[in-house]
Write an enzyme that holds these catalytic residues in place. Structure first.
Site, PDB file in Angstrom:
ATOM      1  N   SER A 127       0.839  -1.196   0.000  1.00 29.86           N
ATOM      2  CA  SER A 127       0.000   0.000   0.000  1.00 29.86           C
ATOM      3  C   SER A 127       0.877   1.252   0.000  1.00 29.86           C
ATOM      4  CB  SER A 127      -0.899   0.012   1.235  1.00 29.86           C
ATOM      5  OG  SER A 127      -0.102   0.162   2.406  1.00 29.86           O
ATOM      6  N   ASP A 179      -1.195  -1.831  -4.011  1.00 29.49           N
ATOM      7  CA  ASP A 179      -2.555  -1.768  -3.489  1.00 29.49           C
ATOM      8  C   ASP A 179      -2.995  -0.308  -3.377  1.00 29.49           C
ATOM      9  OD1 ASP A 179      -4.938  -2.708  -2.395  1.00 29.49           O
ATOM     10  OD2 ASP A 179      -4.149  -2.751  -0.344  1.00 29.49           O
ATOM     11  N   HIS A 180      -4.132   0.021  -3.958  1.00 29.52           N
ATOM     12  CA  HIS A 180      -4.719   1.365  -3.881  1.00 29.52           C
ATOM     13  C   HIS A 180      -3.758   2.467  -4.343  1.00 29.52           C
ATOM     14  CE1 HIS A 180      -8.571   0.359  -2.099  1.00 29.52           C
ATOM     15  NE2 HIS A 180      -7.950  -0.464  -1.278  1.00 29.52           N
ATOM     16  N   GLY A 206     -10.756  -2.366   7.156  1.00 30.04           N
ATOM     17  CA  GLY A 206     -10.579  -2.248   8.599  1.00 30.04           C
ATOM     18  C   GLY A 206     -11.130  -3.422   9.382  1.00 30.04           C
ATOM     19  N   GLY A 211     -11.027  -5.447   1.303  1.00 25.83           N
ATOM     20  CA  GLY A 211     -11.657  -5.423   2.618  1.00 25.83           C
ATOM     21  C   GLY A 211     -12.213  -6.771   3.018  1.00 25.83           C
ATOM     22  N   SER A 218     -10.772  -9.294   5.013  1.00 19.19           N
ATOM     23  CA  SER A 218     -10.295 -10.004   6.195  1.00 19.19           C
ATOM     24  C   SER A 218     -11.481 -10.498   7.007  1.00 19.19           C
ATOM     25  CB  SER A 218      -9.420  -9.084   7.060  1.00 19.19           C
ATOM     26  OG  SER A 218      -8.130  -8.935   6.501  1.00 19.19           O
ATOM     27  N   ILE A 276      -6.213  -9.465   1.909  1.00 17.50           N
ATOM     28  CA  ILE A 276      -6.161  -9.746   3.343  1.00 17.50           C
ATOM     29  C   ILE A 276      -5.063  -8.905   3.972  1.00 17.50           C
ATOM     30  CG2 ILE A 276      -5.765 -11.520   5.101  1.00 17.50           C
ATOM     31  CD1 ILE A 276      -6.772 -13.567   2.940  1.00 17.50           C
ATOM     32  N   ASP A 277      -5.457  -7.991   4.839  1.00 13.40           N
ATOM     33  CA  ASP A 277      -4.504  -7.110   5.521  1.00 13.40           C
ATOM     34  C   ASP A 277      -4.773  -7.081   7.024  1.00 13.40           C
ATOM     35  OD1 ASP A 277      -2.640  -5.210   6.220  1.00 13.40           O
ATOM     36  OD2 ASP A 277      -3.617  -3.545   5.224  1.00 13.40           O
ATOM     37  N   THR A 278      -6.007  -6.750   7.405  1.00 13.70           N
ATOM     38  CA  THR A 278      -6.344  -6.613   8.821  1.00 13.70           C
ATOM     39  C   THR A 278      -6.031  -7.886   9.614  1.00 13.70           C
ATOM     40  OG1 THR A 278      -8.065  -4.980   8.357  1.00 13.70           O
ATOM     41  CG2 THR A 278      -8.221  -6.142  10.450  1.00 13.70           C
TER      42      THR A 278
END
Length: 307
Positions: free
Chosen positions: A50, A82-83, A179, A210, A212, A253-255
Site C-alpha cells: 500500500s 494496493d490502492h 478495517g 476489505g 479479512s 487480506i490485511d487486517t
C-alpha cells in the site's frame, strides 16, 4: 524465480473456482511468514504494498526483501501495488519492478475514474504490467483509504468500465469493507449482484477488497492482554469461499495479518515482561502470520496445491 504477472494465475483460479490471496506486507517478518505459508501449502501468492507501506518501509527496502524471498522459492509470486492513488505512483512502482498495479479512481466520478484508469492501463500495458481498477466504494478505513459508506458496484456500469478502460481485473463492492469493524449487524454479501457481474463479464477476474475475516481468536487474544478492539467484525470465511466460486480470483487480506501479529506480541509481553530483544517477540509474531496465511490458503481461498 522471478516475479510473475497475475494473468496465468487468475486464469487457473477462475477455471478452478478458487481465489489467490493478496496479502499486504510492511516488513521482513510479514514477508517471511507469508512466503513460508505459501511454500508449505504449495500455493501461488500475491504480495501487495500500500501507499502506507511504501512510506513506512520504503520501496527500495521492499524490493530487496522481495529479492531475498524469491531466491528461496519456486512459487509463482506477484508483487502488486494496493490502492495506487494516481498515475505517478503507478509509474514509480512499475518502473521499480512491480508486476501488477491497482489504480483506485473509485472516489472520482464514473467518467473521471475511466480517464485515470485508462492512463494507467496505457502506461502499464506497454511494459507488460497488469492493471486492477475499482468501481464502487468500500466503507471503512485502511491506511490512507477511507469512506463513510458502501456504494455497491452497478453491474451494467462494470461492463462499460472494463470495455472503455481495458483494465485487466476489477475490484467490486458487494458488502466487504476496510478495517476491523466491517459490520454492525449480521454480515452478508450481495451474491445476487456478484452473480450478475460475473454473468455479464464471463471469464473476467474480479477482486474483493476489505475481505479479512477479523478472526475472533486474535481479537480475543489481543483484548485479553490489554487491547481495546471490542466489537470488531469481519467477513465470515464461508462467504469468501463462496465468492471464490463466482468469479472472484483475488481476495485481499490485511487486517487479519495486523491482528495476528499484534495479538501474539501483546501476549508475549504480558507473559514475558523481561524480554526486550525484538527477535523474542517478532519470531512468534512471524509464526502467527504463517499459521494464519496457511489457514486462509487451505480453508478460505481454496488454492492449496495450485502452484
Amino acid at each position: 524465480m522471478p516475479l510473475v504477472s497475475p494473468k496465468e494465475m487468475f486464469a487457473k483460479a477462475y477455471a478452478g473456482k478458487y481465489a489467490v490471496g493478496a496479502f499486504n506486507v510492511n516488513n521482513m517478518e510479514i514477508i517471511q511468514g507469508i512466503m513460508t505459508a505459501g511454500a508449505e501449502e504449495r500455493s501461488p501468492l500475491i504480495l501487495q504494498v500500500s501507499a502506507g507501506a511504501r512510506k513506512y518501509a520504503g520501496q527500495n527496502y521492499i524490493m530487496k526483501l522481495m529479492e531475498a524471498a524469491l531466491m528461496e522459492t519456486d512459487l509463482p509470486v506477484v508483487l502488486h501495488l494496493d490502492h495506487g492513488q494516481d498515475l505517478d505512483i503507478c509509474k514509480q512502482v512499475i518502473d521499480g519492478g512491480f508486476t501488477s498495479v491497482m489504480i483506485d479512481g473509485s472516489h472520482h466520478s464514473f467518467e473521471e475514474n475511466i480517464r485515470v484508469t485508462r492512463e494507467v492501463v496505457e502506461y502499464a500495458h506497454e511494459r507488460g504490467v497488469w492493471v486492477e481498477a475499482e468501481l464502487g466504494v468500500l466503507a471503512g478505513v485502511e491506511d490512507e483509504v477511507s469512506a463513510e459508506e458502501n456504494i455497491y458496484t452497478d453491474p451494467d456500469q462494470a461492463v462499460e468500465f472494463v470495455e472503455r478502460t481495458g483494465c485487466d481485473s476489477l475490484a467490486i463492492a458487494i458488502g466487504t469493507s476496510h478495517g476491523a469493524y466491517k459490520f454492525k449487524c449480521e454480515p452478508k454479501l450481495d451474491f445476487e449482484r456478484l452473480e450478475k457481474i460475473t454473468n455479464l463479464l464471463p471469464g473476467y477476474p474480479l477482486v474483493l477488497h476489505g475481505a479479512s475475516s477479523v478472526l475472533p481468536e486474535f481479537v480475543e487474544m489481543a483484548n485479553a492482554y490489554g487491547g481495546q478492539i471490542a466489537g470488531a467484525c469481519g467477513v465470515p470465511e464461508h462467504l469468501l469461499r463462496k465468492a471464490a466460486t463466482h468469479g472472484v480470483c483475488k481476495i485481499n487480506i490485511d487486517t487479519d495479518i495486523r491482528l495476528a501479529m499484534t495479538a501474539v506480541i501483546r501476549k508475549h509481553f504480558a507473559e514475558k515482561p523481561g524480554d526486550f530483544d525484538p527477535r523474542q517477540y517478532l519470531s512468534p509474531a512471524r509464526d502467527a502470520v504463517r499459521g494464519m496465511v496457511r489457514h486462509k490458503i487451505r480453508h478460505v481461498l481454496g488454492c492449496s496445491g495450485a502452484a
